[in-house]
Design a protein around this motif. Structure first.
Motif, PDB file in Angstrom:
ATOM      1  N   UNK A   1      -3.664  -9.359  -8.376  1.00 31.18           N
ATOM      2  CA  UNK A   1      -4.242  -8.681  -7.217  1.00 31.18           C
ATOM      3  C   UNK A   1      -3.712  -9.271  -5.905  1.00 31.18           C
ATOM      4  N   UNK A   2      -3.702 -10.591  -5.783  1.00 28.03           N
ATOM      5  CA  UNK A   2      -3.220 -11.239  -4.555  1.00 28.03           C
ATOM      6  C   UNK A   2      -1.783 -10.820  -4.264  1.00 28.03           C
ATOM      7  N   UNK A   3      -0.925 -10.864  -5.277  1.00 29.80           N
ATOM      8  CA  UNK A   3       0.466 -10.459  -5.078  1.00 29.80           C
ATOM      9  C   UNK A   3       0.568  -8.988  -4.684  1.00 29.80           C
ATOM     10  N   UNK A   4      -0.289  -8.159  -5.275  1.00 31.77           N
ATOM     11  CA  UNK A   4      -0.211  -6.719  -4.992  1.00 31.77           C
ATOM     12  C   UNK A   4      -0.528  -6.417  -3.528  1.00 31.77           C
ATOM     13  N   UNK A   5      -1.459  -7.169  -2.943  1.00 32.23           N
ATOM     14  CA  UNK A   5      -1.793  -6.974  -1.533  1.00 32.23           C
ATOM     15  C   UNK A   5      -0.705  -7.563  -0.643  1.00 32.23           C
ATOM     16  N   UNK A   6      -0.252  -8.759  -0.963  1.00 30.10           N
ATOM     17  CA  UNK A   6       0.752  -9.423  -0.127  1.00 30.10           C
ATOM     18  C   UNK A   6       2.107  -8.720  -0.147  1.00 30.10           C
ATOM     19  N   UNK A   7       2.420  -8.045  -1.276  1.00 25.74           N
ATOM     20  CA  UNK A   7       3.743  -7.426  -1.410  1.00 25.74           C
ATOM     21  C   UNK A   7       3.668  -5.918  -1.652  1.00 25.74           C
ATOM     22  N   UNK A   8       2.496  -5.346  -1.424  1.00 28.64           N
ATOM     23  CA  UNK A   8       2.316  -3.886  -1.372  1.00 28.64           C
ATOM     24  C   UNK A   8       2.790  -3.177  -2.640  1.00 28.64           C
ATOM     25  N   UNK A   9       2.170  -3.519  -3.769  1.00 26.85           N
ATOM     26  CA  UNK A   9       2.399  -2.733  -4.975  1.00 26.85           C
ATOM     27  C   UNK A   9       1.062  -2.472  -5.656  1.00 26.85           C
ATOM     28  N   UNK A  10       1.056  -1.538  -6.584  1.00 25.40           N
ATOM     29  CA  UNK A  10      -0.161  -1.142  -7.283  1.00 25.40           C
ATOM     30  C   UNK A  10      -0.401  -2.100  -8.445  1.00 25.40           C
ATOM     31  N   UNK A  11      -1.510  -2.843  -8.459  1.00 29.78           N
ATOM     32  CA  UNK A  11      -1.741  -3.800  -9.535  1.00 29.78           C
ATOM     33  C   UNK A  11      -1.914  -3.149 -10.900  1.00 29.78           C
ATOM     34  N   UNK A  12      -2.437  -1.921 -10.924  1.00 27.21           N
ATOM     35  CA  UNK A  12      -2.567  -1.215 -12.207  1.00 27.21           C
ATOM     36  C   UNK A  12      -1.186  -0.853 -12.754  1.00 27.21           C
ATOM     37  N   UNK A  13      -0.256  -0.509 -11.871  1.00 23.80           N
ATOM     38  CA  UNK A  13       1.117  -0.253 -12.310  1.00 23.80           C
ATOM     39  C   UNK A  13       1.714  -1.508 -12.940  1.00 23.80           C
ATOM     40  N   UNK A  14       1.461  -2.660 -12.328  1.00 20.52           N
ATOM     41  CA  UNK A  14       1.954  -3.923 -12.882  1.00 20.52           C
ATOM     42  C   UNK A  14       1.394  -4.136 -14.284  1.00 20.52           C
TER      43      UNK A  14
END
Length: 215
Positions: A132-145
Motif C-alpha cells: 500500500x505505501x509503495x502504491x501511494x508513493x509511486x502511483x500504482x494500483x495495489x490490487x493490480x500488484x
C-alpha cells in the motif's frame, strides 16, 4: 524466553541480515549462527527481506531496493538457493517499502518475485502495508500488484501502520495503527486466498494493550 515459548507455540524466524541482493559474499558467520538457532528452535518458517543491506562489508542498516533485471535475478536466485541448501528448507522473502526506484528495471517487482520462486522454490512473506505505501508513493494500483503476484506462494502476511512525511510521502514506520485502506487490501487478499498466518508489526509508540488486542 524463546525456548519457553517454543514449548507451546510454533515460531517464525524473521531476519534482516541475509543481504541477498548485495554483491558481497554471503556472511558465513551470520549463516552459521542462523543455522544454529534454526536447529534449536525448529521454526515452522524462516524469513528475510528481498533486498540488500550493505556492501564492502559495511552494514547500512536499511533495507534497500535493487533493479529487477535478468542478471540480478540470476545473482539473487543463486544466493537464495545457497541459504536454502544450508538450512535444508525453503525460506520466505518479504517485499519491501522503497523510496526510490533503481533505474534499468526489466520486469516488475511481482514478476521478479514470481520468477525467483519458480527458480528456487522459495516462498513469499507478503507485507500488505508495504504494498500500500509503495502504491501511494509511486502511483500504482495495489490490487493490480497483488493480482500479478503468484499468491499461492504466500505463506505469511505482515500488517503494520505507516506515517505521512513531507509532501505526502508515506513512510513505513511500524509505529501507528493499521490504516483503513490497508485493512481493506488485507480483506481483498483473504477473500481471494483464504486465511493466511498473519502478524501485526509494531516497533514503537506502543498504545495500551487493549488497543493492540483490538487490532
Amino acid at each position: 524466553t524463546l525456548r519457553k515459548l517454543r514449548v507451546d507455540f510454533p515460531v517464525a524466524m524473521h531476519g534482516i541480515g541475509l543481504n541477498l541482493a548485495s554483491t558481497d559474499p554471503l556472511d558465513e558467520r551470520y549463516l552459521s549462527e542462523l543455522l544454529s538457532l534454526e536447529r534449536e528452535i525448529e521454526p515452522w518458517l524462516v524469513t528475510d527481506h528481498l533486498c540488500w543491506t550493505g556492501v564492502n562489508r559495511q552494514n547500512l542498516f536499511d533495507l534497500l531496493p535493487f533493479p529487477y533485471t535478468k542478471s540480478t535475478l540470476t545473482h539473487v536466485a543463486g544466493r537464495v538457493q545457497a541459504v536454502q541448501d544450508l538450512l535444508r528448507r525453503p525460506i520466505a522473502l518479504e517485499n519491501l517499502t522503497y523510496y526510490l526506484k533503481p533505474a534499468g528495471n526489466e520486469m516488475s517487482e511481482a514478476q521478479f518475485l514470481n520468477e525467483l520462486c519458480g527458480i528456487t522454490g522459495c516462498k513469499i512473506l507478503l507485507d500488505v502495508n508495504n504494498v500500500y505505501v509503495n502504491s501511494i508513493n509511486f502511483s500504482f494500483d495495489p490490487v493490480d500488484f497483488l493480482s500479478e503476484l503468484n499468491l499461492s506462494r504466500v505463506v505469511e502476511v505482515h500488517l503494520a501502520g505507516h506515517s505521512e512525511g513531507r509532501g505526502g510521502l508515506l513512510i513505513d514506520t511500524h509505529g501507528a495503527p493499521i490504516k483503513k485502506d490497508v485493512w481493506s487490501l488485507y480483506e481483498w487478499l483473504v477473500g481471494r486466498e483464504g486465511l493466511i498466518p498473519t502478524m501485526i508489526e509494531r516497533d514503537q509508540h506502543f498504545p495500551a494493550w487493549s488497543e493492540l488486542e483490538a487490532e
